[in-house]
Design a protein around this motif. Sequence first.
Motif, mmCIF file in Angstrom:
data_model
loop_
_atom_site.group_PDB
_atom_site.id
_atom_site.type_symbol
_atom_site.label_atom_id
_atom_site.label_comp_id
_atom_site.label_asym_id
_atom_site.label_seq_id
_atom_site.Cartn_x
_atom_site.Cartn_y
_atom_site.Cartn_z
ATOM 1 N N ARG A 5 11.983 8.067 6.524
ATOM 2 C CA ARG A 5 11.810 9.101 7.609
ATOM 3 C C ARG A 5 13.122 9.038 8.327
ATOM 4 O O ARG A 5 13.409 10.110 8.543
ATOM 5 C CB ARG A 5 10.616 8.786 8.603
ATOM 6 N N SER A 21 1.630 0.147 -0.786
ATOM 7 C CA SER A 21 0.946 1.478 -0.665
ATOM 8 C C SER A 21 -0.530 1.673 -1.275
ATOM 9 O O SER A 21 -1.245 2.331 -1.203
ATOM 10 C CB SER A 21 1.660 2.656 -0.818
ATOM 11 N N GLN A 59 0.486 1.695 9.347
ATOM 12 C CA GLN A 59 0.161 3.255 9.124
ATOM 13 C C GLN A 59 1.272 3.952 8.391
ATOM 14 O O GLN A 59 1.108 5.157 7.765
ATOM 15 C CB GLN A 59 0.028 3.583 10.656
ATOM 16 N N SER A 60 2.385 3.352 8.236
ATOM 17 C CA SER A 60 3.565 4.007 7.647
ATOM 18 C C SER A 60 4.289 3.122 6.502
ATOM 19 O O SER A 60 3.410 2.487 5.659
ATOM 20 C CB SER A 60 4.645 4.405 8.641
ATOM 21 N N GLU A 64 9.444 0.863 9.127
ATOM 22 C CA GLU A 64 9.789 2.321 9.827
ATOM 23 C C GLU A 64 9.474 2.474 11.241
ATOM 24 O O GLU A 64 9.814 3.314 12.006
ATOM 25 C CB GLU A 64 8.997 3.295 9.165
ATOM 26 N N GLU A 205 0.250 -0.419 3.186
ATOM 27 C CA GLU A 205 0.954 0.450 3.741
ATOM 28 C C GLU A 205 0.197 1.833 3.878
ATOM 29 O O GLU A 205 -0.920 2.133 3.031
ATOM 30 C CB GLU A 205 2.361 0.553 3.177
ATOM 31 N N GLN A 206 0.727 2.765 4.532
ATOM 32 C CA GLN A 206 -0.061 4.086 4.657
ATOM 33 C C GLN A 206 -1.546 4.228 5.011
ATOM 34 O O GLN A 206 -2.116 4.699 4.218
ATOM 35 C CB GLN A 206 0.292 5.014 3.641
#
Length: 427
Positions: A5, A21, A59-60, A64, A205-206
């Motif tokens: 990002r 992920s 969460q990401s 990040e 992740e995510q």
Amino acid sequence: MREWRQETLWTMTANAASDYSTTGLPETADIVVIGGGFTGMTAALELARAGKRVVVLEQSLIGEGASGMNAGFVVPNFAKADPDAVRRKLPGAKAEALLQLVAEGGDAVFATIRQEQIACDGRQVGWLQPAYGTKAADMLRRRAETWQRLGRPVRFLSADEIEAETGMAIYQGGLLDESGGTIHPLNYLFGLAKAVTRCGGLIREQAAVQAVQKTGKGWQVGYAGGEIAADVVLLATNAFTDGIAASLGRTVVPLRVYQVATRPLSDTVVERIAPRRRPVGDTRLNLFTYRLDRDNRLISGGMAINPRGAPERVGKAVIDRLVHELRLEARPEIEIVWSGVAAMTPDFLPRIHEYGPGFIGGIGCNGRGIAMTGQLGRVLARAALGERAASLPVPLLSPRNLPFHRLTPLAASAGLAQARLSDWWHG
């Protein structure tokens, strides 16, 4: 190839990142760690080493958040507090335990790097805090003596010694903590994550967590993609205020800090301003910092009173200051500017919060994000393993949201303006 990002110096120069992920997760675990930064990943590593079934939910992407956005200073010290202030605030045994914890933060980082063989440009070369003004010099001299009595490798340097270390003649001495240093923070975090998985931990992740609910035997953690039942939940989400992270993030003041990296400097300039490659952070309210990366890029940072157009404006201001303070003959070219958010507690000390039996959060790096957050993660792991709160070295406080939390960035901007004015007035 990862799509970050925000591009930073660290994403440009990072080792290959693992993809977490699509990690398959079980329906149950001993401990769920929410947040994959330094605090959460260090806690997870300690727990995995202890044989616990641990799952990290991020969460990401790993890196990040603030752990991948900082400047890579390893500072085993407090940002706005000193040993005497800690002793005034906390009872005797608790104060001494916290001082020892913080003092050992740098050693703990570099020990982990060696033990896990993490390739992150780790250099335990010491950390310099030059004193701007005679009052600051007297304060640092007393502080150095206090740390020495605690057995730490800290000493006060004369004005001439600081000039030899930095090339600057504006200081009246300074503190050297030989256990500090620098790292590539993103590579260090990647190394921690790999160590967690080698020890049997799982990372996803995510997987933003939206809810943590009490059950008869423990906690049910709802994340993007499923649910996990756990005996213990650790919250390590820094200043984020999305989803479950709000319960921690709204207890602190978020400070957006901009980092600037130049093109590589010449060996001649490096030899003058950092002959031992020691990172520097002085005592001014409008803090002046700098360090070098492995390729001799000069890294410094600052904050913005007005966030609009801040990256370009802060980048220019930081370069102006580097040229002025370090007396650079040639103006270095900016390679990249990026930003991250630091979490500041009202008393500038780390803290842990309990949201229920077995649901614990930790926060409060206060600008000491690598050494302090790692130690905080170790304390959270101790709590997860059953250690009583009374014996932990970090204060356990009832979580309390700051009033008018959304307005805290305005207060931070006002504080920055006041700091600049004060430094100008006393300069």
